[in-house]
Design an enzyme around this catalytic site. Structure first.
Site, mmCIF file in Angstrom:
data_model
loop_
_atom_site.group_PDB
_atom_site.id
_atom_site.type_symbol
_atom_site.label_atom_id
_atom_site.label_comp_id
_atom_site.label_asym_id
_atom_site.label_seq_id
_atom_site.Cartn_x
_atom_site.Cartn_y
_atom_site.Cartn_z
ATOM 1 N N ARG A 15 0.847 -1.203 0.000
ATOM 2 C CA ARG A 15 0.000 0.000 0.000
ATOM 3 C C ARG A 15 0.881 1.251 0.000
ATOM 4 N NH1 ARG A 15 -1.490 1.547 4.585
ATOM 5 N NH2 ARG A 15 -2.484 -0.369 5.298
ATOM 6 N N LYS A 42 -8.039 5.497 -19.656
ATOM 7 C CA LYS A 42 -8.340 5.934 -21.016
ATOM 8 C C LYS A 42 -7.095 5.816 -21.905
ATOM 9 C CE LYS A 42 -12.142 6.868 -18.833
ATOM 10 N NZ LYS A 42 -12.449 8.172 -18.275
ATOM 11 N N ASP A 56 -7.129 18.141 -15.218
ATOM 12 C CA ASP A 56 -7.444 16.758 -15.580
ATOM 13 C C ASP A 56 -7.085 16.619 -17.052
ATOM 14 O OD1 ASP A 56 -8.653 14.427 -16.456
ATOM 15 O OD2 ASP A 56 -10.363 14.605 -15.096
ATOM 16 N N TYR A 92 -16.192 16.466 -16.057
ATOM 17 C CA TYR A 92 -16.502 15.030 -16.169
ATOM 18 C C TYR A 92 -17.582 14.642 -15.140
ATOM 19 C CZ TYR A 92 -15.835 9.998 -15.698
ATOM 20 O OH TYR A 92 -16.034 8.644 -15.612
HETATM 21 C C1 LIG Z 1 -12.911 8.630 -17.007
HETATM 22 C C2 LIG Z 1 -12.562 9.954 -16.514
HETATM 23 C C3 LIG Z 1 -12.335 10.178 -15.150
HETATM 24 C C4 LIG Z 1 -12.505 9.107 -14.106
HETATM 25 O O1 LIG Z 1 -11.608 8.069 -14.244
HETATM 26 P P1 LIG Z 1 -11.908 6.558 -13.787
HETATM 27 O O2 LIG Z 1 -10.652 5.863 -14.126
HETATM 28 O O3 LIG Z 1 -13.105 6.097 -14.573
HETATM 29 O O4 LIG Z 1 -12.213 6.593 -12.333
HETATM 30 C C5 LIG Z 1 -11.951 11.453 -14.757
HETATM 31 N N1 LIG Z 1 -11.840 12.461 -15.637
HETATM 32 C C6 LIG Z 1 -12.068 12.288 -16.953
HETATM 33 C C7 LIG Z 1 -11.917 13.449 -17.870
HETATM 34 C C8 LIG Z 1 -12.438 11.040 -17.430
HETATM 35 O O5 LIG Z 1 -12.682 10.882 -18.742
#
Ligand SMILES: *Cc1c(COP(=O)(O)O)cnc(C)c1O
Length: 385
Positions: free
Chosen positions: A45, A197, A172, A97
């Site tokens: 962890r 992603k 982000d 998001y």
């Molecule tokens: C998918 C996404 C998230 C969240 O990520 P997870 O891995 O699904 O928890 C946050 N910000 C953006 C822009 C995203 O596309």
């Protein structure tokens, strides 16, 4: 080193064995010589060598001082929000998001307030920053989901820090990946990625990454991560490291495909399509900022239909053959989704409409297939609507 080279050689070979592929340290604990005497690892962890390798890689890619890998993008976003105290305030981009919106909503009961504004309007931002007395974070996404709004990160950082030097600016960077833009270089304090992603890139991992500009902030976030435990597992770290090797190639191909698809949809404007959203199109309202800020225009394209109904959109997204109907984005396979009933169903409909998410808005995540095949797939369903 140029970006492409860094993606490949940002991960050293294993010094112990020479293994060219990073070993997966699938272990929860580590043997100690005597209490507290060990090789830098005591419990997974807290630290894991495979995770460290991924964290070092993203630190190089995002020009930060250190990074942290989490079990999901939202787990990493949650860790950042935990930096705040009761009564603190956040300014966030208005078409944030959906999952982040839901999380920030949850923090309301803990006294953390978020104000949503359109950051392409710098004057509105200046007024809000000057007004809020307990402002701690500014949360940017660029391009946004799903209308691909592009904010001028450099300008926002410069102006915000001038008014409030203590405010932390978080970007982000999920939709862009480090291949397209590097927010820390543009003045941001923290970059966050849903590694689910583009970084992992094959729709087989859930993960999140934070890269920070300074050590002090890293220590605070490390403490939060170790206290809450949402770390990325060794195998998922390995898959993300592996995915990154082809990140440059994928982003380039996805951006090329996306540009051609956006242009094709743009030509259908008088017949089926009401609007096309793609930062690479000269009629996109933030096209000039995108040209200045981004190396590529990215793999996401959205569009709305002339007949703007939920039913019409549902029919379209259920009829494509190559574009698979699914949430998420950034993988090798092209995906199609209907934000109003899928990714943004937890956003209240009045807010959804305010940020331009029409009933018929459709989002495409373009993969690495042959672009003619993808265009034929879309053309076929448009003709049969
Ligand atoms: C998918 C996404 C998230 C969240 O990520 P997870 O891995 O699904 O928890 C946050 N910000 C953006 C822009 C995203 O596309």
């Amino acid at each position: 080193m140029k970006e492409e080279t860094k993606l490949i050689h940002g991960v050293p070979y294993d010094p112990l064995t020479g293994a060219i592929s990073t070993p997966i340290y699938q272990t929860s604990t580590y043997v100690q010589e005597s209490p507290g005497v060990h090789k830098g690892y005591d419990y997974t962890r807290t630290n894991n060598p495979t995770r460290k390798t991924l964290e070092k890689l993203i630190t190089k890619l995002e020009y930060g001082c250190d990074s942290l890998a989490f079990s999901s993008g939202l787990a990493s976003i949650d860790a950042i929000i935990k930096l705040l105290n009761f009564n603190d305030e956040i300014i966030a981009i208005d078409d944030i998001y959906g999952g982040t919106f839901r999380l920030l909503n949850l923090y309301k009961k803990l006294g953390i307030k978020t104000y949503y504004i359109d950051m392409t309007n710098i004057n509105k931002l200046i007024i809000s920053i000057s007004k809020l007395k307990k402002l701690k974070l500014i949360w940017i996404e660029s391009p946004t989901n799903p209308t691909l709004k592009v904010s001028d990160i450099k300008k926002i950082c410069k102006i915000s820090k001038k008014i409030n030097p203590k405010v932390l600016i978080i970007v982000d960077n999920t939709f862009s990946s480090p291949v397209i833009q590097n927010p820390i270089k543009l003045g941001a304090d923290v970059v966050v990625h849903s590694a689910t992603k583009y970084l992992s890139g094959h729709s087989d991992v859930l993960g999140g990454l934070i890269t920070v500009k300074d050590k002090n902030l890293y220590e605070k976030l490390k403490y939060i991560q170790n206290s809450t435990g949402g770390v990325l597992s060794p195998i998922d770290c390995w898959l993300t490291i592996r995915g990154c090797q082809t990140l440059f190639l994928r982003i380039k191909k996805q951006s090329q495909n996306a540009f051609k698809i956006a242009s094709f949809l743009n030509e259908k404007k008088s017949t089926f399509i009401e609007n096309v959203y793609y930062p690479g199109l000269s009629n996109h309202k933030n096209h000039l900022v995108a040209i200045k800020q981004q190396k590529y225009f990215g793999g996401i394209v959205s569009f709305s239909l002339l007949k703007d109904t939920i039913d019409n959109a549902k029919k379209l997204v259920s009829s494509t053959k190559l574009f698979k109907l699914a949430e998420s984005l950034g993988g090798t396979k092209s995906l199609i989704c209907h934000p109003a009933t899928m990714t943004h169903k937890s956003t209240p409909s009045n807010i959804r409409k305010n940020v331009g998410i029409k009933d018929s808005l459709i989002r495409l995540s373009i993969g690495i297939e042959n672009v003619e095949d993808l265009i034929n797939d879309l053309n076929h369903v448009l003709l049969n609507l």
